[in-house]
Scaffold this motif. Structure first.
Motif, mmCIF file in Angstrom:
data_model
loop_
_atom_site.group_PDB
_atom_site.id
_atom_site.type_symbol
_atom_site.label_atom_id
_atom_site.label_comp_id
_atom_site.label_asym_id
_atom_site.label_seq_id
_atom_site.Cartn_x
_atom_site.Cartn_y
_atom_site.Cartn_z
ATOM 1 N N LYS A 49 27.217 48.034 37.230
ATOM 2 C CA LYS A 49 27.566 46.614 37.131
ATOM 3 C C LYS A 49 26.327 45.792 36.768
ATOM 4 C CE LYS A 49 29.061 42.533 39.644
ATOM 5 N NZ LYS A 49 29.486 41.935 40.930
ATOM 6 N N ASP A 81 27.183 43.189 46.348
ATOM 7 C CA ASP A 81 28.595 43.473 46.595
ATOM 8 C C ASP A 81 28.788 44.435 47.771
ATOM 9 O OD1 ASP A 81 29.699 41.903 44.482
ATOM 10 O OD2 ASP A 81 29.052 43.431 43.057
ATOM 11 N N HIS A 85 34.950 44.929 52.170
ATOM 12 C CA HIS A 85 35.900 44.295 51.243
ATOM 13 C C HIS A 85 35.255 43.995 49.897
ATOM 14 C CE1 HIS A 85 38.988 44.080 54.296
ATOM 15 N NE2 HIS A 85 38.128 43.517 55.125
ATOM 16 N N SER A 86 33.994 43.565 49.922
ATOM 17 C CA SER A 86 33.303 43.263 48.656
ATOM 18 C C SER A 86 33.170 44.512 47.795
ATOM 19 C CB SER A 86 31.915 42.679 48.947
ATOM 20 O OG SER A 86 32.012 41.457 49.627
ATOM 21 N N LYS A 88 35.135 47.152 47.731
ATOM 22 C CA LYS A 88 36.428 47.498 47.141
ATOM 23 C C LYS A 88 36.740 46.599 45.945
ATOM 24 C CE LYS A 88 39.313 50.054 50.245
ATOM 25 N NZ LYS A 88 40.676 50.145 50.782
ATOM 26 N N GLN A 89 36.506 45.303 46.098
ATOM 27 C CA GLN A 89 36.760 44.371 44.998
ATOM 28 C C GLN A 89 35.873 44.679 43.804
ATOM 29 O OE1 GLN A 89 36.119 40.588 46.900
ATOM 30 N NE2 GLN A 89 38.133 40.567 47.889
ATOM 31 N N ALA A 90 34.605 45.005 44.068
ATOM 32 C CA ALA A 90 33.669 45.302 42.983
ATOM 33 C C ALA A 90 34.064 46.570 42.239
ATOM 34 C CB ALA A 90 32.254 45.433 43.539
ATOM 35 N N CYS A 91 34.543 47.562 42.966
ATOM 36 C CA CYS A 91 34.983 48.811 42.336
ATOM 37 C C CYS A 91 36.162 48.556 41.401
ATOM 38 C CB CYS A 91 35.351 49.835 43.400
ATOM 39 S SG CYS A 91 35.976 51.398 42.732
ATOM 40 N N LEU A 92 37.128 47.809 41.875
ATOM 41 C CA LEU A 92 38.298 47.499 41.041
ATOM 42 C C LEU A 92 37.888 46.680 39.826
ATOM 43 C CD1 LEU A 92 40.871 46.655 43.864
ATOM 44 C CD2 LEU A 92 40.919 48.662 42.351
ATOM 45 N N ALA A 93 36.941 45.759 40.011
ATOM 46 C CA ALA A 93 36.488 44.937 38.891
ATOM 47 C C ALA A 93 35.740 45.772 37.856
ATOM 48 C CB ALA A 93 35.607 43.795 39.400
ATOM 49 N N THR A 127 29.583 49.823 53.943
ATOM 50 C CA THR A 127 29.867 49.942 52.509
ATOM 51 C C THR A 127 30.325 51.355 52.170
ATOM 52 O OG1 THR A 127 28.182 48.267 52.069
ATOM 53 C CG2 THR A 127 28.880 49.625 50.202
#
Length: 280
Positions: A49, A81, A85-86, A88-93, A127
């Motif tokens: 990222k 990230d 929760h951050s 998981k969101q970063a992985c999906l993004a 994480t």
């Protein structure tokens, strides 16, 4: 072109031992990635990222027409990230930017978590639990870390359920962390090396140049071949198609043991990238 050997991870996933690295600050070229995939047989791409090129990489993969199932795509989670929760969101993004339904390998990029008021150990563990859950859900086919030292890995092993499948660390003739390599081997963690050319510093060393002349190879091929003969998964970076082609021609020769040992004498603890030794 000779086939690229495969390394089996502890969970049975198979990663090509040679890949193409990318980076920020001019370390990405659409033309070079398409060429590597289409003309050089590269099937392993490493990004993050932080590098800011995930969307561009998706376009290059699509243009190459290499089937998704034939590719190994690694990306990384930046500390900003970190947290359950951050992460998981970063992985999906990242997956969305890369245009994929799953990541072959997802890595925690750096051991320093940069979270005020919380210990690095606590944030790393939280994480990592997110990565474990994403692995269980099939979002990531393998999970690992980058720039982690033995102390960081020991804490993670004590705090979590899944031992990292991969540890990606700086590895080149001037930086040979053999204690870490042996620890990873003992724990079933595949060792992956970045900066195999020491950001070009190894290419002008007299010993490397002498071996290049002896074997009729380039200095970069000597360095990459040395890493691979040591069993290290290796991801040289280049945006030059000619250099990428050259870097892929490393499976048709073997360095003699005495020459492997000579390169082993070049270790001087030099870091050409970030130094994680001060991170607790």
């Amino acid at each position: 072109m000779l086939p690229c050997p495969i390394v089996s991870l502890s969970n049975g996933q198979k990663i090509p031992i040679l890949g193409l690295g990318t980076s920020h600050h001019g370390g990405y070229s659409h033309e070079a990635v398409v060429y590597a995939l289409r003309d050089c047989g590269i099937r392993h791409i490493d990004t993050a990222k932080r590098y800011g090129c995930e969307e561009a990489l998706a376009k290059a993969v699509a243009e190459s027409r290499v089937p998704r199932d034939d590719l190994w795509i690694t990306t990384k989670l930046w500390p900003y990230d970190y947290g359950y929760h951050s992460a998981k969101q970063a992985c999906l993004a990242s997956s969305a930017r890369l245009g994929v339904d799953y990541l072959d390998l997802y890595l925690m990029h750096w051991p320093d978590c940069m979270v005020p008021g919380r210990s690095n150990r606590d944030v790393r563990a939280e994480t990592w639990r997110a990565l474990e859950d994403m692995y269980d859900e099939g979002l990531c086919h393998a999970i690992g870390v980058s720039n982690f030292l033995i102390s960081h890995l020991e804490e993670l092993k004590d705090d979590c359920g899944i031992v990292p499948h991969v540890n990606q660390v700086e590895f080149h003739p001037f930086q040979q962390p053999w204690d870490l390599v042996r620890y990873c081997q003992k724990e079933g963690i595949a060792f992956q090396g970045f900066c195999p050319l020491a950001k070009g510093q190894a290419l002008s060393h007299p010993l490397i140049l002498g071996l290049a002349e002896k074997y009729g190879r380039s200095a970069s091929q000597i360095c990459i071949g040395w890493s691979i003969q040591n069993g290290v998964i290796t991801i040289p970076k280049s945006t030059n198609p000619q250099r990428i082609f050259e870097n892929c021609q490393v499976f048709g020769f073997q360095l003699e043991e005495k020459d492997m040992a000579l390169i082993g004498t070049l270790h001087d603890e030099r870091h050409v990238s970030w130094d994680p030794t001060l991170v607790k």
